[in-house]
Structures are given as C-alpha cells and as structure tokens.
Design a protein around this motif. Structure first.
Motif, PDB file in Angstrom:
ATOM      1  N   ASP A 198       0.834  -1.200   0.000  1.00 45.07           N
ATOM      2  CA  ASP A 198       0.000   0.000   0.000  1.00 45.07           C
ATOM      3  C   ASP A 198       0.871   1.253   0.000  1.00 45.07           C
ATOM      4  N   VAL A 203      -7.888  -3.024  -6.712  1.00 46.52           N
ATOM      5  CA  VAL A 203      -8.615  -3.346  -5.475  1.00 46.52           C
ATOM      6  C   VAL A 203      -8.057  -2.549  -4.300  1.00 46.52           C
ATOM      7  N   ARG A 204      -6.729  -2.487  -4.195  1.00 47.74           N
ATOM      8  CA  ARG A 204      -6.119  -1.773  -3.072  1.00 47.74           C
ATOM      9  C   ARG A 204      -6.397  -0.269  -3.142  1.00 47.74           C
ATOM     10  N   LYS A 245      -8.929   1.184  -4.665  1.00 48.35           N
ATOM     11  CA  LYS A 245     -10.362   1.353  -4.390  1.00 48.35           C
ATOM     12  C   LYS A 245     -10.631   1.279  -2.895  1.00 48.35           C
ATOM     13  N   LYS A 246      -9.988   0.350  -2.207  1.00 47.09           N
ATOM     14  CA  LYS A 246     -10.166   0.212  -0.764  1.00 47.09           C
ATOM     15  C   LYS A 246      -9.674   1.474  -0.044  1.00 47.09           C
ATOM     16  N   ASP A 291     -12.243   4.167  -0.646  1.00 45.95           N
ATOM     17  CA  ASP A 291     -13.438   3.927   0.176  1.00 45.95           C
ATOM     18  C   ASP A 291     -13.217   4.272   1.641  1.00 45.95           C
ATOM     19  N   GLU A 292     -11.990   4.050   2.123  1.00 42.29           N
ATOM     20  CA  GLU A 292     -11.658   4.356   3.513  1.00 42.29           C
ATOM     21  C   GLU A 292     -11.337   5.835   3.727  1.00 42.29           C
TER      22      GLU A 292
END
Length: 66
Positions: free
Chosen positions: A10, A41-42, A44-45, A48-49
C-alpha cells in the motif's frame, strides 16, 4: 473512527501515485510484481476508507495564454 492499516505494498502504491497520480495501474503492478487487479482493489479500498480523497489537475495558465 476506524483505523486503516497500510502494508508495504500500500505504501509503495501511494508513493507512486503521489509522484504521478496518472500512473497506470498496469505500470504500478509491473514494478511491484503483482496483478493490475490487485492494484485496482487496493486503491479502491483506500479511496473507500477516505485515505485517497482524489487527485488534482494543475494547469499552467501562462502556457495557455491566460
């Protein structure tokens, strides 16, 4: 407030995106030796956070004759 833990991958993704927010996920994936889907995916996560709140376009108005 929920804390989001970032791992090394990340951090590497964020460093590359801070340097150039338009870096294609495929380029990041190649450098990190993971799939482009993993990067998507990472990211996007993290969006979202609320860790990634967007990107910025900076224009050079002088070059645009403004």
């Amino acid at each position: 407030m929920k804390k989001f833990n970032l791992d090394q991958t990340d951090h590497q993704i964020l460093n590359m995106l801070v340097e150039n927010a338009r870096t294609p996920f495929t380029d990041i994936a190649k450098k990190l030796q993971v799939s482009a889907g993993t990067i998507h995916v990472r990211v996007k996560k993290m969006e979202d956070e609320g860790l990634i709140k967007g990107s910025t376009l900076i224009l050079d108005y002088e070059k645009m004759n403004f």
